[in-house]
Scaffold this motif. Structure first.
Motif, mmCIF file in Angstrom:
data_model
loop_
_atom_site.group_PDB
_atom_site.id
_atom_site.type_symbol
_atom_site.label_atom_id
_atom_site.label_comp_id
_atom_site.label_asym_id
_atom_site.label_seq_id
_atom_site.Cartn_x
_atom_site.Cartn_y
_atom_site.Cartn_z
ATOM 1 N N SER A 13 9.184 78.540 -2.047
ATOM 2 C CA SER A 13 9.721 79.560 -1.135
ATOM 3 C C SER A 13 10.614 80.575 -1.856
ATOM 4 O O SER A 13 11.033 81.563 -1.262
ATOM 5 C CB SER A 13 10.440 78.929 0.059
ATOM 6 O OG SER A 13 11.221 77.860 -0.351
ATOM 7 N N PHE A 14 10.901 80.341 -3.135
ATOM 8 C CA PHE A 14 11.624 81.348 -3.923
ATOM 9 C C PHE A 14 10.675 82.389 -4.529
ATOM 10 O O PHE A 14 11.135 83.386 -5.085
ATOM 11 C CB PHE A 14 12.382 80.685 -5.085
ATOM 12 C CG PHE A 14 13.606 79.924 -4.659
ATOM 13 C CD1 PHE A 14 14.723 80.601 -4.196
ATOM 14 C CD2 PHE A 14 13.644 78.537 -4.723
ATOM 15 C CE1 PHE A 14 15.866 79.905 -3.817
ATOM 16 C CE2 PHE A 14 14.778 77.838 -4.337
ATOM 17 C CZ PHE A 14 15.896 78.523 -3.877
ATOM 18 N N GLY A 15 9.384 82.153 -4.445
ATOM 19 C CA GLY A 15 8.449 83.035 -5.151
ATOM 20 C C GLY A 15 7.572 83.837 -4.207
ATOM 21 O O GLY A 15 7.351 83.460 -3.054
ATOM 22 N N GLN A 16 7.047 84.954 -4.722
ATOM 23 C CA GLN A 16 6.207 85.840 -3.905
ATOM 24 C C GLN A 16 4.913 85.128 -3.469
ATOM 25 O O GLN A 16 4.323 85.475 -2.457
ATOM 26 C CB GLN A 16 5.878 87.089 -4.735
ATOM 27 C CG GLN A 16 5.514 88.305 -3.930
ATOM 28 C CD GLN A 16 6.645 88.813 -3.041
ATOM 29 O OE1 GLN A 16 6.813 88.364 -1.899
ATOM 30 N NE2 GLN A 16 7.436 89.736 -3.553
ATOM 31 N N ASP A 17 4.520 84.096 -4.235
ATOM 32 C CA ASP A 17 3.265 83.394 -3.932
ATOM 33 C C ASP A 17 3.480 82.188 -3.016
ATOM 34 O O ASP A 17 2.641 81.283 -2.971
ATOM 35 C CB ASP A 17 2.616 82.895 -5.231
ATOM 36 C CG ASP A 17 1.750 83.979 -5.853
ATOM 37 O OD1 ASP A 17 1.623 85.055 -5.238
ATOM 38 O OD2 ASP A 17 1.221 83.732 -6.945
ATOM 39 N N TRP A 18 4.577 82.183 -2.267
ATOM 40 C CA TRP A 18 4.907 80.985 -1.478
ATOM 41 C C TRP A 18 3.809 80.621 -0.490
ATOM 42 O O TRP A 18 3.525 79.443 -0.266
ATOM 43 C CB TRP A 18 6.244 81.186 -0.748
ATOM 44 C CG TRP A 18 6.245 82.271 0.285
ATOM 45 C CD1 TRP A 18 6.367 83.604 0.059
ATOM 46 C CD2 TRP A 18 6.119 82.108 1.703
ATOM 47 N NE1 TRP A 18 6.318 84.300 1.242
ATOM 48 C CE2 TRP A 18 6.169 83.403 2.273
ATOM 49 C CE3 TRP A 18 5.975 81.011 2.544
ATOM 50 C CZ2 TRP A 18 6.081 83.628 3.646
ATOM 51 C CZ3 TRP A 18 5.885 81.230 3.912
ATOM 52 C CH2 TRP A 18 5.933 82.524 4.455
ATOM 53 N N GLU A 19 3.156 81.616 0.063
ATOM 54 C CA GLU A 19 2.115 81.281 1.047
ATOM 55 C C GLU A 19 0.854 80.767 0.365
ATOM 56 O O GLU A 19 0.117 79.971 0.940
ATOM 57 C CB GLU A 19 1.780 82.491 1.900
ATOM 58 C CG GLU A 19 2.805 82.749 2.983
ATOM 59 C CD GLU A 19 2.185 83.533 4.110
ATOM 60 O OE1 GLU A 19 2.063 84.754 3.941
ATOM 61 O OE2 GLU A 19 1.792 82.930 5.120
ATOM 62 N N LEU A 20 0.636 81.208 -0.857
ATOM 63 C CA LEU A 20 -0.502 80.694 -1.616
ATOM 64 C C LEU A 20 -0.270 79.209 -1.919
ATOM 65 O O LEU A 20 -1.182 78.382 -1.806
ATOM 66 C CB LEU A 20 -0.644 81.496 -2.911
ATOM 67 C CG LEU A 20 -1.839 81.181 -3.786
ATOM 68 C CD1 LEU A 20 -3.136 81.430 -3.024
ATOM 69 C CD2 LEU A 20 -1.807 82.047 -5.041
ATOM 70 N N SER A 56 -6.328 84.227 0.664
ATOM 71 C CA SER A 56 -5.191 83.647 -0.071
ATOM 72 C C SER A 56 -4.790 84.549 -1.233
ATOM 73 O O SER A 56 -3.597 84.742 -1.495
ATOM 74 C CB SER A 56 -5.559 82.261 -0.611
ATOM 75 O OG SER A 56 -5.800 81.382 0.459
ATOM 76 N N THR A 100 -1.285 87.572 -0.799
ATOM 77 C CA THR A 100 -0.121 87.278 -1.627
ATOM 78 C C THR A 100 -0.019 88.300 -2.764
ATOM 79 O O THR A 100 0.787 88.142 -3.669
ATOM 80 C CB THR A 100 -0.218 85.836 -2.189
ATOM 81 O OG1 THR A 100 -1.512 85.641 -2.758
ATOM 82 C CG2 THR A 100 -0.019 84.808 -1.090
ATOM 83 N N LEU A 114 1.394 93.127 0.213
ATOM 84 C CA LEU A 114 2.673 92.821 0.875
ATOM 85 C C LEU A 114 3.469 94.103 1.115
ATOM 86 O O LEU A 114 4.105 94.268 2.169
ATOM 87 C CB LEU A 114 3.475 91.814 0.041
ATOM 88 C CG LEU A 114 2.863 90.405 0.015
ATOM 89 C CD1 LEU A 114 3.575 89.511 -0.988
ATOM 90 C CD2 LEU A 114 2.893 89.760 1.403
ATOM 91 N N PRO A 138 10.151 86.961 -0.891
ATOM 92 C CA PRO A 138 9.977 85.560 -0.501
ATOM 93 C C PRO A 138 11.046 85.133 0.512
ATOM 94 O O PRO A 138 12.095 85.790 0.625
ATOM 95 C CB PRO A 138 10.138 84.795 -1.814
ATOM 96 C CG PRO A 138 10.566 85.768 -2.844
ATOM 97 C CD PRO A 138 10.548 87.139 -2.286
ATOM 98 N N PRO A 139 10.805 84.051 1.237
ATOM 99 C CA PRO A 139 11.766 83.623 2.265
ATOM 100 C C PRO A 139 13.122 83.197 1.705
ATOM 101 O O PRO A 139 14.140 83.351 2.363
ATOM 102 C CB PRO A 139 11.088 82.410 2.914
ATOM 103 C CG PRO A 139 9.699 82.361 2.415
ATOM 104 C CD PRO A 139 9.584 83.238 1.209
ATOM 105 N N GLN A 140 13.133 82.644 0.516
ATOM 106 C CA GLN A 140 14.393 82.245 -0.112
ATOM 107 C C GLN A 140 14.703 83.194 -1.262
ATOM 108 O O GLN A 140 13.783 83.783 -1.830
ATOM 109 C CB GLN A 140 14.286 80.798 -0.643
ATOM 110 C CG GLN A 140 14.244 79.740 0.428
ATOM 111 C CD GLN A 140 15.596 79.534 1.112
ATOM 112 O OE1 GLN A 140 16.590 80.212 0.815
ATOM 113 N NE2 GLN A 140 15.619 78.609 2.063
ATOM 114 N N PRO A 141 15.948 83.386 -1.631
ATOM 115 C CA PRO A 141 17.111 82.673 -1.098
ATOM 116 C C PRO A 141 17.753 83.330 0.124
ATOM 117 O O PRO A 141 18.681 82.763 0.698
ATOM 118 C CB PRO A 141 18.095 82.714 -2.275
ATOM 119 C CG PRO A 141 17.777 84.005 -2.962
ATOM 120 C CD PRO A 141 16.291 84.214 -2.803
#
Ligand code: FAD
Lengths: 542, 136
Positions: A47-54, B85, B89, B94, B107-110
């Motif tokens: 979840s820290f990376g742009q590819d989190w959904e991948l 996929s 991404t 995006l 990204p969702p975090q941080p």
């Protein structure tokens, strides 16, 4: 003492294994846990990376057959209408879970007596209540007292999660329909709680592992406490056999370490906590002259009565942004209006509807909560019509036990060490199908009331085998149950099972608080009655 | 050849418009070949697609993919998911989503997201409901 012997051996460091290990260790019992996975490194979660959904679709998919990590074992699901979802690591499947944290209702333990189907549990809600409370304290629970759908409980230590716009809209609809709803109990920190843990920042994909350690998983709750109390946890240890003496009594386990070398450990008591698939797999793998059909399998029930919570799903599309990608994906509110049996319906038992928020762009496009966005010329318009504008209701139904739904050993498929893999055989019965139909109609009615501009139902979510239960059932009668009410195998009383396998019936809601409460109760009984453990084990116990 | 067929198939699945790039514009074939988990789906597609896919008309390509979808929904579905996929991404996609919807391309975090805290007043109605669970 080296690795050669332990008082109690726990197999599996997930929800049930962590709880039992903690409780025994705090009573001064020497506990060793063997876990095939490793520790999650929270600095590296996707979840820290742009590819989190991948990552969600691939390396971190909850289905082990899709993510195919080296620690995973394959599960043949070709004959299973619902696919298995689980995780293999310290924390087990709680690394991936949504952290919905409900309790079964009192009626869930009395299904035969009340509704004439399935079987009663040998224990009651009242028996479990103190252990639910204890588990709440360790895992941490956010929620609100006063739910008319459940027995009274004390104030939760943390307030509920923020509802978000989607839940506000649906709560209003439930109110106008006169239906029950309530903020979900969740094992997520909404304020500071627990050592070394943070507060939820509503990032969304709890299933990727929570780097804030706000979403509870047993690697951040029970395990630090258990290790502090003296429990020993060996990771990278894939158990392939529970070893027995000539009388069939378990005396320890054999496992492959990370290098593929066979290791052995002796134990006075062996506790299986490898989940509703892993536990029957191990029992079926552990044959002997006393137990030719698998350890403690005199009844032939090991692996049988596999239950899920077959899940339908209805998604409403709204003409306003609901921003459902904000907040823990699985948790906000639930509706238990149709939970108890109603003789006017064409099914027994009932279902719960759980509001799930929405996905990021890839999750939206691939479908899951809603059908996959169609490809081709209209793709981008179709995507924009739904992205960020949906809310979904699960129809989480109560499965009833049937012996033909089962886990068995695959004749040829093996894991990376050559150990036979499990095979799931599972279909839905008419009762469940009727329940899903009813649930879809109810959820559709709720979305109509809420003003959704499009409503998209799905009969059965296939990738929804996250609750694995029933495959080593509990019961007082040794001819019809694998373990007794304290989780001790009828056929080998120093063997215990403390995961979802022991469930007699499953209610219509998430099982983990019940798995853990049952595990804590079983631990308490073992502490009280130490006959199984050599006297030295009690040395430092209170 | 195979790459051309794949490229044509992907552009048919995910064509560009004024807001979003098409699959070819972001070289989706190349991105997919860099993601191990997508290789099985790409291999299935490579076997399935005709060698002259790129030479077919747009409507023919669509028809071919529709026929594959009907004959083998699972294999085709795997290919679509693999394509989505890689596409959804991609930073350019995006950024297009951010421009169209305001959904931040991060990204969702941080950072997480801000949400208004829970307000007790919202349960005023269900709190008044009578008991809804069965005694045993
Ligand atoms: C995506 C997802 C969402 C979920 N959401 C919720 C939710 O919101 N609420 C809820 O209540 N439940 C939820 N669940 C279910 C919940 O995670 C499980 O009910 C719970 O973790 C089961 O606990 P367990 O101890 O039985 O098994 P697990 O937690 O699965 O732990 C079993 C452990 O045993 C280990 N193991 C297995 N075999 C071996 C072996 N041979 N040798 C060594 N180790 C072994 C595994 O590696 C694993 O770590 C969800 C699950 C998933 C996958």
């Amino acid at each position: 003492m080296g690795l050669d012997h332990t008082d109690v051996l726990v197999i599996g460091a997930g929800a049930g294994g962590a709880a039992v290990a903690w409780r025994l260790a705090t009573a001064g019992i020497q506990v060793t846990c063997l876990e095939q996975g490793g520790w999650v490194d929270y600095a590296q979660v996707p979840s820290f990376g742009q590819d989190w959904e991948l990552a969600r679709q691939t390396t971190h998919h909850p289905n082990p057959n899709i993510r195919r990590l080296p620690v995973d074992y394959p599960i043949d699901d070709t004959d299973a209408a619902i696919k298995p979802l689980l995780y293999n690591a310290v924390g087990g499947s709680t690394i991936h879970w949504g952290a919905h944290f409900p309790r079964l209702r009192p009626s869930d333990f009395r299904v035969r007596s009340l509704d004439g189907v399935a079987d009663d549990w040998p224990i009651s809600y009242a028996d479990l209540a103190p252990f639910y409370d204890e588990n709440d304290r360790i895992m941490g629970v956010a929620g609100l007292a006063g739910d008319p759908g459940n027995p009274p409980r004390p104030k939760r230590p943390m307030p509920p999660l923020p509802l978000g716009r989607g839940a506000e809209v649906m709560a209003g609809a439930f109110d106008r329909l006169g239906w029950h709803w309530w903020p979900s109990d969740v094992a997520i920190n909404t304020i500071a709680y627990g050592a070394g843990r943070g507060v939820c920042n509503h990032c969304g994909p709890c299933d990727l592992g929570c780097p804030v350690k706000a979403r509870s998983s047993t690697d951040v709750t029970y395990w630090p406490l258990a290790l502090n109390a003296g429990a020993r946890l060996i990771t990278g240890a894939r158990v392939f056999e529970i070893e027995t003496d000539p009388t069939g009594r378990p005396v320890g386990a054999a496992w492959y370490d990370a290098e593929g070398t066979v290791q052995r450990i002796g134990a006075d008591v062996v506790i299986l906590a490898a989940n509703g698939i892993g536990t029957p797999r191990l029992m079926l793998l552990s044959t002997s002259s006393r137990f030719p059909n698998g350890l403690a399998n005199d009844t032939g029930l090991v692996g049988k009565r596999l239950m899920h919570h077959p899940t339908g799903m209805v998604t409403g599309v709204f003409d306003e942004p609901l921003d459902g990608f904000k907040g823990p994906f699985a948790c906000s509110i639930l509706c238990q209006e149709f939970y108890e049996t109603d003789p006017a319906r064409d099914f027994v038992r009932g279902y719960q509807m759980q509001l799930v928020r929405s996905d990021g762009p890839l999750g939206t496009a691939c479908g899951g909560y809603l059908p996959r966005v169609p490809w081709g010329a209209g793709h981008h318009d179709a995507f924009l019509e739904v992205f960020g504008r949906t809310a979904s209701l699960t129809v989480t139904t109560e499965d009833l036990p049937r012996e033909e739904n089962r886990v068995e050993l695959h004749p040829t498929l093996t894991d990376s060490f050559g150990v036979p893999a499990p095979k799931m055989i599972y279909s839905l019965d008419r009762n469940t199908q009727a329940m899903i139909r009813h649930g879809i109609a109810s959820a559709t009615r709720a979305f109509q009331e809420a003003g959704a501009i499009r409503i998209l139902p799905q009969d059965l979510v296939v990738q929804a085998g996250f609750h694995l239960m029933g495959t080593a059932r509990m019961g007082d009668d040794r001819d019809t149950a694998v373990v007794d009410g304290l989780c001790r195998a009828h056929a080998a009383d120093n063997l215990m099972v403390v995961d979802g396998s022991v469930f007699v019936t499953v209610g219509a809601l998430n099982p983990t608080p019940t798995i853990q409460a049952v595990a804590l109760r079983a631990a308490e009984a073992l502490i009280r009655d130490r006959r199984q453990i050599r006297p030295g084990a009690a040395r430092s116990a209170a | 050849m195979i790459t051309d067929s794949l490229r044509a198939a992907l552009e048919t699945l995910l064509p560009g418009d004024g807001r979003f790039p098409g699959a070819a514009a972001i070289d989706l074939v190349d991105r997919m070949s860099g993601i191990d988990h997508l290789h099985p789906a790409v291999a299935i597609a490579s076997k399935h697609l005709p060698a002259d896919m790129a030479d077919r008309s747009a409507s023919e390509r669509t028809r071919l993919l529709q026929a594959w979808e009907t004959d083998d929904p699972e294999g085709f579905g795997g290919f679509v998911i693999a394509a989505y996929s890689a596409y959804y991404t991609h930073p350019t996609v995006l950024a297009a989503i951010e421009a169209a919807t305001g959904y931040a391309a991060r990204p969702p975090q941080p950072a997480g997201y801000a949400l208004a805290p829970f307000d007790d007043a919202v349960v005023a109605v269900p709190r008044r409901h009578g008991k809804r669970w069965r005694d045993t």
